[in-house]
Design a protein around this motif. Structure first.
Motif, short mmCIF file in Angstrom:
data_model
loop_
_atom_site.label_atom_id
_atom_site.label_comp_id
_atom_site.label_asym_id
_atom_site.label_seq_id
_atom_site.Cartn_x
_atom_site.Cartn_y
_atom_site.Cartn_z
N LEU A 105 37.71 41.61 50.12
CA LEU A 105 37.68 42.74 49.20
C LEU A 105 39.02 43.43 49.06
O LEU A 105 39.28 44.09 48.05
CB LEU A 105 36.61 43.75 49.64
CG LEU A 105 35.20 43.17 49.75
CD1 LEU A 105 34.22 44.24 50.23
CD2 LEU A 105 34.73 42.57 48.44
N ASN A 136 41.15 37.34 38.66
CA ASN A 136 40.14 37.99 39.49
C ASN A 136 38.83 37.22 39.40
O ASN A 136 38.34 36.97 38.29
CB ASN A 136 39.85 39.41 38.98
CG ASN A 136 41.01 40.35 39.12
OD1 ASN A 136 41.04 41.17 40.03
ND2 ASN A 136 41.98 40.25 38.22
N LEU A 140 34.95 37.67 40.79
CA LEU A 140 34.17 38.79 41.32
C LEU A 140 32.72 38.38 41.55
O LEU A 140 32.08 37.80 40.66
CB LEU A 140 34.21 39.96 40.33
CG LEU A 140 35.62 40.36 39.86
CD1 LEU A 140 35.53 41.24 38.62
CD2 LEU A 140 36.36 41.06 40.98
N ARG A 141 32.21 38.68 42.74
CA ARG A 141 30.79 38.47 43.06
C ARG A 141 30.22 39.83 43.43
O ARG A 141 30.72 40.51 44.33
CB ARG A 141 30.61 37.50 44.21
CG ARG A 141 29.15 37.19 44.47
CD ARG A 141 28.95 36.10 45.54
NE ARG A 141 29.69 34.90 45.20
CZ ARG A 141 30.53 34.28 46.04
NH1 ARG A 141 30.73 34.74 47.26
NH2 ARG A 141 31.17 33.19 45.66
N PHE A 145 30.75 48.17 39.17
CA PHE A 145 32.03 47.61 38.74
C PHE A 145 32.39 48.11 37.35
O PHE A 145 33.56 48.39 37.08
CB PHE A 145 32.03 46.08 38.77
CG PHE A 145 33.40 45.53 38.53
CD1 PHE A 145 34.31 45.45 39.56
CD2 PHE A 145 33.82 45.15 37.26
CE1 PHE A 145 35.61 45.00 39.34
CE2 PHE A 145 35.09 44.70 37.02
CZ PHE A 145 36.00 44.62 38.07
N TRP A 173 30.52 32.80 40.82
CA TRP A 173 31.21 34.08 40.63
C TRP A 173 30.57 34.75 39.43
O TRP A 173 30.32 34.10 38.41
CB TRP A 173 32.72 33.86 40.42
CG TRP A 173 33.32 33.28 41.67
CD1 TRP A 173 33.56 31.96 41.93
CD2 TRP A 173 33.68 33.99 42.85
NE1 TRP A 173 34.06 31.82 43.20
CE2 TRP A 173 34.14 33.06 43.79
CE3 TRP A 173 33.66 35.34 43.21
CZ2 TRP A 173 34.59 33.42 45.05
CZ3 TRP A 173 34.10 35.70 44.47
CH2 TRP A 173 34.56 34.74 45.38
N ARG A 206 34.71 50.05 43.05
CA ARG A 206 34.96 48.62 43.26
C ARG A 206 34.40 48.18 44.60
O ARG A 206 33.72 47.15 44.69
CB ARG A 206 36.46 48.33 43.17
CG ARG A 206 36.82 46.86 43.32
CD ARG A 206 38.36 46.67 43.26
NE ARG A 206 38.71 45.28 43.32
CZ ARG A 206 38.80 44.56 44.44
NH1 ARG A 206 38.55 45.11 45.60
NH2 ARG A 206 39.13 43.28 44.38
N LEU A 245 31.36 45.18 44.97
CA LEU A 245 31.67 43.80 45.30
C LEU A 245 31.11 43.31 46.63
O LEU A 245 31.25 43.97 47.65
CB LEU A 245 33.18 43.59 45.30
CG LEU A 245 33.86 43.76 43.95
CD1 LEU A 245 35.37 43.60 44.10
CD2 LEU A 245 33.31 42.79 42.93
N ASP A 261 32.08 39.99 47.25
CA ASP A 261 33.20 39.12 47.56
C ASP A 261 34.11 39.07 46.33
O ASP A 261 33.68 39.36 45.21
CB ASP A 261 32.70 37.70 47.89
CG ASP A 261 33.69 36.86 48.66
OD1 ASP A 261 34.80 37.35 48.98
OD2 ASP A 261 33.38 35.69 48.95
N SER A 262 35.37 38.73 46.54
CA SER A 262 36.30 38.61 45.42
C SER A 262 37.47 37.72 45.79
O SER A 262 37.70 37.43 46.97
CB SER A 262 36.81 40.00 45.00
OG SER A 262 37.64 40.56 45.99
N ARG A 263 38.19 37.32 44.77
CA ARG A 263 39.45 36.61 44.92
C ARG A 263 40.43 37.21 43.91
O ARG A 263 40.03 37.56 42.80
CB ARG A 263 39.32 35.11 44.62
CG ARG A 263 38.33 34.37 45.50
CD ARG A 263 38.79 34.26 46.94
NE ARG A 263 37.87 33.48 47.74
CZ ARG A 263 36.81 33.96 48.38
NH1 ARG A 263 36.52 35.25 48.31
NH2 ARG A 263 36.03 33.17 49.08
#
Length: 146
Positions: free
Chosen positions: A10, A33, A35-36, A61, A97, A127, A131, A133-135
């Motif tokens: 995160l 980005n 985003l989950r 979000f 995602w 945010r 979330l 999980d994210s990348r």
């Protein structure tokens, strides 16, 4: 290194932030980005931002997005793509995602100034609540091969 099972990515680590700056990217940078979302947003760490009734991670979000966009644009950046996600066509089976976003910033310095702006940071809890999980992958534009 991956996060332990059940723990999402995160925030950048100190070493990842240092490597980002050390890359020496010049000119515009595009942030990919992935985003989950949580099924239900978790405002435990940010009760001051919590809505009166529970909302979904996607709704949290969207609150973050609406809060952030004006600060992003003032800093010279913008969202160039926002899309609904799903499972991969090529990639790990079962990995999904919920949303993908491309954010373009004029420079690394502009991105860092935006990311440390106090008024922007005041809404960052949306945010975090949203979330699971994210990348975030910084991309430098390349010329097309000829």
């Amino acid at each position: 290194m991956t996060a332990p099972a059940g723990i999402g990515h995160l925030e950048p680590t100190q070493s990842a932030g240092r490597l980002f700056v050390q890359r020496g990217l010049e000119g515009p940078v595009v942030m990919l980005n992935l985003l989950r979302f949580r099924e239900v947003a978790d405002y435990t760490a940010h009760p001051d931002l919590a809505p009166a009734a529970p909302i979904s991670g996607a709704e949290a979000f969207d609150r973050y997005f609406r809060h952030t966009l004006p600060f992003l644009r003032v800093s010279g950046g913008d969202v160039v793509f926002l899309g609904a996600g799903g499972p991969f066509l090529i990639g790990p089976e079962g990995e999904r995602w919920d949303r993908a976003m491309l954010v373009r910033q004029t420079s690394v310095a502009a991105f860092l100034a935006f990311a440390s702006h106090d008024a922007y940071l005041a809404g960052l809890g949306h945010r975090a609540a949203a979330l699971q999980d994210s990348r975030l992958l910084p991309l430098a534009e390349l010329p097309f091969p000829t």
